[in-house]
Enzyme design. Sequence first.
Site, PDB file in Angstrom:
ATOM      1  CG  LEU A   8      -1.948  -1.094   1.354  1.00  0.00           C
ATOM      2  CD1 LEU A   8      -2.649  -0.988   2.708  1.00  0.00           C
ATOM      3  CD2 LEU A   8      -2.959  -1.040   0.223  1.00  0.00           C
ATOM      4  N   GLY A 189       5.980   6.488  -1.120  1.00  0.00           N
ATOM      5  CA  GLY A 189       7.321   6.138  -1.557  1.00  0.00           C
ATOM      6  C   GLY A 189       8.219   5.620  -0.453  1.00  0.00           C
ATOM      7  NE  ARG A 190       6.708   0.591   2.040  1.00  0.00           N
ATOM      8  CZ  ARG A 190       5.461   0.515   1.621  1.00  0.00           C
ATOM      9  NH1 ARG A 190       4.797   1.614   1.304  1.00  0.00           N
ATOM     10  NH2 ARG A 190       4.852  -0.643   1.505  1.00  0.00           N
ATOM     11  CG  MET A 191      10.534   9.101   0.614  1.00  0.00           C
ATOM     12  SD  MET A 191      12.301   9.183   0.993  1.00  0.00           S
ATOM     13  CE  MET A 191      12.485  10.950   1.239  1.00  0.00           C
ATOM     14  CG  HIS A 192       7.569   5.164   6.053  1.00  0.00           C
ATOM     15  ND1 HIS A 192       6.417   5.206   5.302  1.00  0.00           N
ATOM     16  CD2 HIS A 192       8.137   3.953   5.810  1.00  0.00           C
ATOM     17  CE1 HIS A 192       6.272   4.070   4.641  1.00  0.00           C
ATOM     18  NE2 HIS A 192       7.312   3.295   4.923  1.00  0.00           N
TER      19      HIS A 192
END
Length: 211
Positions: A8, A189-192
């Site tokens: 997701l 973009g998994r730039m959490h």
Amino acid sequence: MDLTDARLSYEKYVLPDEGLPATPFDLFRTWFDEAMAQQLPEPYAMSLATCGSDNRPSVRIVLMRELTAQGVVFYTNYDSAKGQAIDDNPYGEALFFWQGLERQVRLSGRIVKIDAQKSADYFAKRPIESQLGAWVSQPQSGVIANRAVMEQRYDELAKQFGQSVPYPEFWGGYELIIDKAEFWQGRAGRMHDRIVYQADNHGWQIGRLLP
């Protein structure tokens, strides 16, 4: 089973650098209240990780029953596997995951028993079925031959105690006294966003971690 394409994109919220509360408790309360307001399933459920003398990590779901000025409280059987692990090594970590908000919180620290009277007062508020269940589960995690043995014990205790189930001294509360807290907000973009609070002699130090 190949799950490499199952993912997701988290895009609902952000966790900025500015305007953060001075302590993790205020931010946790804000996030928890939002989870409750959105009626997420059991937002007070947390994964509790411990590691006993065998050096093997163990994790299970328990329910947070109170947020205090220094940590979170949960209840269990003191003779359980988790109780033994806490006796061996009193440090643990709790993880809350609120998928509906794309958030998780990690709370780390030392685990201590709470006051026995406070445990007894909470036990008295539990449904009678849960009170009897606590007595049946002695010791919790103990091995039995089959479910029928457990149900027979429940019936025997129900007859013995009636409507007044006494407080079992082998059961009670623990408090995870927090010295580190990490707040994770999913981002695209998994730039959490990851904000960590670390306690020291000067209070709480706040930093941002790479995702």
